[in-house]
Design an enzyme around this catalytic site. Structure first.
Site, PDB file in Angstrom:
ATOM      1  N   GLU A 304      27.983 -60.670  10.373  1.00  0.00           N
ATOM      2  CA  GLU A 304      27.270 -61.813   9.794  1.00  0.00           C
ATOM      3  C   GLU A 304      26.998 -61.562   8.306  1.00  0.00           C
ATOM      4  OE1 GLU A 304      23.657 -62.813  11.856  1.00  0.00           O
ATOM      5  OE2 GLU A 304      23.325 -64.607  10.663  1.00  0.00           O
TER       6      GLU A 304
HETATM    7  N1  LIG Z   1      25.481 -73.597   6.826  1.00  0.00           N
HETATM    8  C1  LIG Z   1      24.205 -73.332   6.856  1.00  0.00           C
HETATM    9  C2  LIG Z   1      23.671 -72.570   7.895  1.00  0.00           C
HETATM   10  C3  LIG Z   1      22.309 -72.314   7.905  1.00  0.00           C
HETATM   11  N2  LIG Z   1      21.547 -72.802   6.940  1.00  0.00           N
HETATM   12  C4  LIG Z   1      20.131 -72.593   6.944  1.00  0.00           C
HETATM   13  O1  LIG Z   1      19.827 -71.282   7.396  1.00  0.00           O
HETATM   14  C5  LIG Z   1      18.549 -71.291   7.970  1.00  0.00           C
HETATM   15  C6  LIG Z   1      18.472 -70.684   9.329  1.00  0.00           C
HETATM   16  O2  LIG Z   1      19.609 -70.118   9.792  1.00  0.00           O
HETATM   17  P1  LIG Z   1      19.760 -69.719  11.337  1.00  0.00           P
HETATM   18  O3  LIG Z   1      18.922 -70.568  12.198  1.00  0.00           O
HETATM   19  O4  LIG Z   1      21.235 -69.743  11.577  1.00  0.00           O
HETATM   20  O5  LIG Z   1      19.228 -68.264  11.382  1.00  0.00           O
HETATM   21  P2  LIG Z   1      19.575 -67.027  12.373  1.00  0.00           P
HETATM   22  O6  LIG Z   1      19.518 -67.528  13.742  1.00  0.00           O
HETATM   23  O7  LIG Z   1      20.954 -66.537  12.035  1.00  0.00           O
HETATM   24  O8  LIG Z   1      18.536 -66.043  12.033  1.00  0.00           O
HETATM   25  C7  LIG Z   1      18.129 -72.750   7.995  1.00  0.00           C
HETATM   26  O9  LIG Z   1      17.378 -72.990   6.850  1.00  0.00           O
HETATM   27  C8  LIG Z   1      19.430 -73.469   7.926  1.00  0.00           C
HETATM   28  O10 LIG Z   1      19.308 -74.780   7.452  1.00  0.00           O
HETATM   29  C9  LIG Z   1      22.100 -73.531   5.897  1.00  0.00           C
HETATM   30  O11 LIG Z   1      21.413 -73.932   4.985  1.00  0.00           O
HETATM   31  N3  LIG Z   1      23.424 -73.803   5.880  1.00  0.00           N
END
Ligand SMILES: Nc1ccn([C@@H]2O[C@H](COP(=O)(O)OP(=O)(O)O)[C@@H](O)[C@H]2O)c(=O)n1
Length: 560
Positions: A304
């Site tokens: 990641e």
């Molecule tokens: N393509 C993406 C993917 C995630 N994000 C943002 O990343 C944040 C959270 O990512 P996530 O829920 O995938 O986090 P993890 O589950 O990987 O920790 C949110 O603010 C999403 O909107 C983004 O801005 N653009």
């Protein structure tokens, strides 16, 4: 006929029987779908599913997380209609046919399953003999499946061969000759996103270029459906509509679908995560796209971090030049946070824990990257940690108190399918200093401090770093911008110590900004003068690990 078999679309009596005797939940799922097809209302289908209703009612941040039923979605998608024109110029030879995984389900299952349910409904209502109807149904089903398998006789393309050692670059060439697509699902803890990439291969051995990205997201993350995995399948099916509208139908059979889950599923029990992945795999198998082996999985934290680094350095044009000039990345998700950079000092490599230094082969050279993903240090997981709510049971009766919330505040927040009641401390100290001490517990002794971060270095920061900088008024949402860690600290102090309209709108802003400052300073050990480049998109492409993962999938570069 041979080609159809290779694409896993052959239909046999035994596969038909297997479907009919499939578990009850499969039938239930198709029943729900049928209900939707018959235009029954959402509330009738899903009124027992608060998490889904929450996703339907959710107001998306920055106009991205639009529900797939929203009319704006259609407008967004329709901007890709130029595919018809592009497609006319596209010719791929059949010799690139890949080895497609044999599916244990026949192609065209969805249509026959509607017929099954419709038929059973009619048979029940007409009180006809069930066995007679099953035999009639088998005949109809066989005809439908065979005809759909004949209609879709295209071969898929192995992109790893097509990309060779070429590095994609971002541009819009005028005389594009070959267009191909890749679909990447990002299943995060706070949402699921689809990225549909359009690549153009001008010359067989030349550089493919990234032409376009279609992006769409849905909330909440799939882990919220840990106990109702069918809904996870429904979410992915909804998002697949973006792929269907973006990729021309003639390309579906050669367009790979890849799904990678991050912290949300990593934090679940293996059995629950597996059930969710199975639902996604089923949706993929039913889809008309190319489903490569290992297309649905949980990605490890190391990948990641590295793949987000690949995305940013690729989009900013740094990957194909001197790699010493690459930039580091900081990604702050809901469940985990990642840091990745190319160390300049030997001391950083020598003093880092062994598994933080990862070798990475790309374009005939090996790079040593410093990378780590901290599970449980995403911004939402950090809230839970600081509140002492992690792994707590009896949540309905508990109220978690924190000095990071306004004194009189009571409310709740949801993460990973659970709701937590929270309040400020009525008789205690509140404000930045007290809040910082709470957040310190979440990072102290947990986050490694790479030696060279004490010097100045360039880092791109995105995801929640970006979202909260926008919310705090530090950057403009459409332009992003450069922000010093000192600026984050000053604003956190203001928000925590002088509650304003902004903190009324988001009572957690003090806590989240304080966590960001604490993570950067006392966690990673950055200087207050370090400048972060806050970016949501680079050249109109989302800054996240997804593009890196697509390139990784096509290029097959090595991470070891
Ligand atoms: N393509 C993406 C993917 C995630 N994000 C943002 O990343 C944040 C959270 O990512 P996530 O829920 O995938 O986090 P993890 O589950 O990987 O920790 C949110 O603010 C999403 O909107 C983004 O801005 N653009």
């Amino acid at each position: 006929m041979k080609e159809n078999k290779a694409a896993g679309k052959s239909f046999s009596f035994s596969s038909c029987r297997a479907v009919i005797s499939s578990p009850a939940h499969t039938v239930l799922r198709h029943h729900l779908l049928l209900s939707i097809k018959l235009k029954l209302s959402w509330s009738r289908c899903y009124c027992q599913t608060p998490a889904l209703l929450q996703s339907i009612n959710h107001k998306p941040p920055h106009g991205h997380g639009i529900n797939a039923q929203d009319s704006q979605t259609e407008l967004y998608i329709s901007s890709s209609s130029r595919w018809t024109e592009l497609n006319k110029r596209y010719q791929l030879s059949a010799k690139h046919a890949p080895q497609t995984r044999q599916k244990n389900r026949s192609f065209g299952l969805k249509a026959p399953s509607f017929v099954l349910l419709l038929t059973l409904r009619i048979s029940v209502s007409l009180r006809m003999s069930a066995s007679l109807w099953v035999w009639r149904l088998l005949a109809v089903w066989t005809l439908l499946a065979v005809s759909s398998s004949q209609r879709n006789g295209l071969n898929a393309v192995d992109f790893s061969q097509r990309f060779g050692n070429a590095l994609p670059s971002l541009s819009r060439p005028a005389n594009a000759s070959q267009i191909f697509y890749g679909v990447m699902f990002d299943a995060g803890s706070t949402g699921t996103r689809i990225h549909v990439y359009t690549f153009i291969q001008k010359e067989p051995d030349g550089l493919p270029v990234l032409d376009n990205e279609m992006f769409h997201s849905m909330k909440p993350g799939l882990s919220a459906y840990a106990d109702i995995p069918e809904i996870a399948g429904h979410t992915v099916r909804q998002l697949l509509r973006v792929a269907k509208k973006t990729v021309p139908p003639v390309e579906w059979k050669r367009t790979p679908l890849v799904f990678r889950a991050t912290a949300g599923l990593r934090l679940l029990s293996p059995a629950k995560a597996h059930a969710l992945l199975e639902e996604v795999q089923d949706v993929f198998d039913e889809s008309p796209f190319y489903v490569p082996p290992d297309s649905v999985s949980i990605m490890n934290g190391t990948n990641e971090g590295i793949l987000a680094w690949v995305t940013v350095n690729f989009l900013t044009g740094r990957l194909n030049r001197d790699t010493q000039k690459t930039v580091g990345i900081l990604d702050l998700g809901g469940g985990s946070t990642q840091i990745t950079f190319l160390p300049k000092s030997k001391k950083t490599i020598e003093s880092a824990p062994a598994d933080y230094i990862v070798r990475f082969d790309m374009f005939n050279s090996t790079h040593k990257l410093y990378t780590h993903s901290y599970l449980g240090n995403g911004i939402k997981a950090a809230r839970l940690s600081a509140l002492g709510a992690l792994g707590s049971d009896g949540l309905e009766k508990k109220v978690f108190k924190t000095s990071c919330l306004p004194k009189k505040h009571t409310g709740e927040f949801s993460f990973g399918g659970f709701s937590y009641h929270v309040s400020g401390v009525t008789n205690g100290v509140t404000g930045f200093k007290a809040c910082y001490q709470e957040m310190l517990k979440v990072v102290k002794g947990i986050i490694n401090q790479p030696h060279e971060l004490k010097d100045s270095s360039t880092f791109y920061a995105f995801s929640y770093y970006f979202d909260h900088a926008v919310e705090a008024g530090l950057i403009d949402e459409s332009r992003g911008g450069a922000v010093k860690i000192r600026d984050f600290r000053k604003r956190a102090k203001e928000v925590c110590n002088r509650p304003s309209k902004r903190s009324q709108l988001n009572p957690f802003l003090c806590m989240d900004l304080t966590y960001i400052v604490c993570l950067l300073k006392d966690g990673f050990g950055f200087k207050e003068s370090t400048v972060l480049q806050l970016t949501k998109k680079v050249r109109n492409v989302e800054t996240s690990w997804a593009l890196g993962a697509a390139i990784y999938h096509f290029q097959k570069f090595r991470i070891h």
